[in-house]
Design an enzyme around this catalytic site. Sequence first.
Site, mmCIF file in Angstrom:
data_model
loop_
_atom_site.group_PDB
_atom_site.id
_atom_site.type_symbol
_atom_site.label_atom_id
_atom_site.label_comp_id
_atom_site.label_asym_id
_atom_site.label_seq_id
_atom_site.Cartn_x
_atom_site.Cartn_y
_atom_site.Cartn_z
ATOM 1 N N ASP A 44 -37.620 93.214 -22.394
ATOM 2 C CA ASP A 44 -37.835 91.837 -22.823
ATOM 3 C C ASP A 44 -39.310 91.678 -23.192
ATOM 4 O O ASP A 44 -40.183 91.653 -22.338
ATOM 5 C CB ASP A 44 -37.436 90.910 -21.662
ATOM 6 C CG ASP A 44 -37.692 89.438 -21.942
ATOM 7 O OD1 ASP A 44 -38.370 89.120 -22.933
ATOM 8 O OD2 ASP A 44 -37.220 88.607 -21.136
ATOM 9 N N PHE A 73 -38.022 86.559 -15.336
ATOM 10 C CA PHE A 73 -37.568 85.328 -15.987
ATOM 11 C C PHE A 73 -37.066 85.697 -17.373
ATOM 12 O O PHE A 73 -37.833 86.179 -18.207
ATOM 13 C CB PHE A 73 -38.686 84.292 -16.095
ATOM 14 C CG PHE A 73 -38.220 82.989 -16.689
ATOM 15 C CD1 PHE A 73 -37.701 81.993 -15.888
ATOM 16 C CD2 PHE A 73 -38.283 82.771 -18.064
ATOM 17 C CE1 PHE A 73 -37.251 80.791 -16.430
ATOM 18 C CE2 PHE A 73 -37.844 81.586 -18.616
ATOM 19 C CZ PHE A 73 -37.325 80.593 -17.799
ATOM 20 N N LYS A 85 -40.934 83.809 -29.324
ATOM 21 C CA LYS A 85 -42.240 83.174 -29.189
ATOM 22 C C LYS A 85 -43.160 83.422 -30.375
ATOM 23 O O LYS A 85 -43.071 82.775 -31.396
ATOM 24 C CB LYS A 85 -42.879 83.578 -27.867
ATOM 25 C CG LYS A 85 -42.210 82.921 -26.647
ATOM 26 C CD LYS A 85 -42.993 83.125 -25.386
ATOM 27 C CE LYS A 85 -42.325 82.494 -24.169
ATOM 28 N NZ LYS A 85 -42.372 81.025 -24.161
#
Length: 406
Positions: A226, A139, A255
């Site tokens: 990532d 994702f 984040k």
Amino acid sequence: MNAQESTFAAPTEPHVMHTYGRLPFALSHGEGLTVWDTAGRRYLDALSGIAVNTLGHNHPRLVAALRDQVGKLIHTSNYYHVPLQEQLAAKLCELSGLTNAFFCNSGLEANEAAIKIARKFGHDRGNENPAIVVFEKAFHGRSIATLSATGNPKVQAGFGPLVEGFVRVPLNDLPALERALAQHPNITAIFLETIQGEGGINPAHMQFLKDLRRLCDQHNLLLMLDEVQCGIGRTGKWFAHQWAGIQPDVMPLAKGLGSGVPIGAVVCGPRAAKVMGPGNHGTTFGGNPLAMRAGVETLAVMEADQLLANASRIGAELKAGLEAGLAGVPGFIEVRGYGLMIGIQLDRPCGALLVQAAEEANLLISVTADSVVRLLPALVITSAEAAEITARLVPLIKRFLSAPAP
């Protein structure tokens, strides 16, 4: 929440687009890992805004720094130098061993920038049709490009045609990757989450990461890791790939870097550091003084309070407690992850039912990949709070697994 879960409640906000299945309450304020809703009810937050609130809620040093910055400058644009950008970039390079950074607003934007870097890296070397290796269950975001790189047909459904240029292989399958490289000589980069988050807390094996580094060096490819969800100390290292003793060429972050203030970054090593030049990429809001101050202060507090060591220690306690509490329970498969990025794999979908049951027990969690309970508490968590998460969650999972199938 994610798109795979059932809707929890009918929408109560008729003017807000109905893109989320929300629980039927709103949070008002918080302190550390404790949050209160608008009715005064108290919860233990084991999700931290989906790995965002690194320092928990209402951290005094972060609050003071942001108040100070709001009184000076919030936004200026990138027409001018932003000294805090250089300060944060220098710190990220020090911690990672990489070379430079580009700042944006989110993980999606960081991953989008990484994809552009990979394509331009290929074009600069005469590759007119560069391709990127991506992985099943990945994702990377919900823009058309990052959605195309994502390995979840459910979240892709309804948004075709997707962007071409991605070659998909199973995670941790080195022979499949080597076959892909042989079959697609136009591959220019390998792109993966060091630990898949939305895909079910699936770590890339340490040896697999080392093999990826070797193959990228051998074939002059970019290794793009990532770390949007697993980076910024969550696993007990600054970045999850550091457990394997390697460095990527491109590392998207977001984040937890701003402890709740929207921020994204792409940190590059020497192979990718000069791919982008003026006019190749940009952002209006990215790297503004408020976001940069949040990033600088977050990293400073993490160092001062030794939060990486705390993530390792408390994460091990939490994982051990969950394993002990669920051992031998029919339907429980395993607890996996590193540090404070923990997934509890069950043998059946649990989605909204278990999230709602946790809410009724005053505990905030999420479920990802249909059947994996995901815990991402703030890095300021204490041993007592970890024990309380276990005490509340284990009985809920046992009750769910013992209930007859609907």
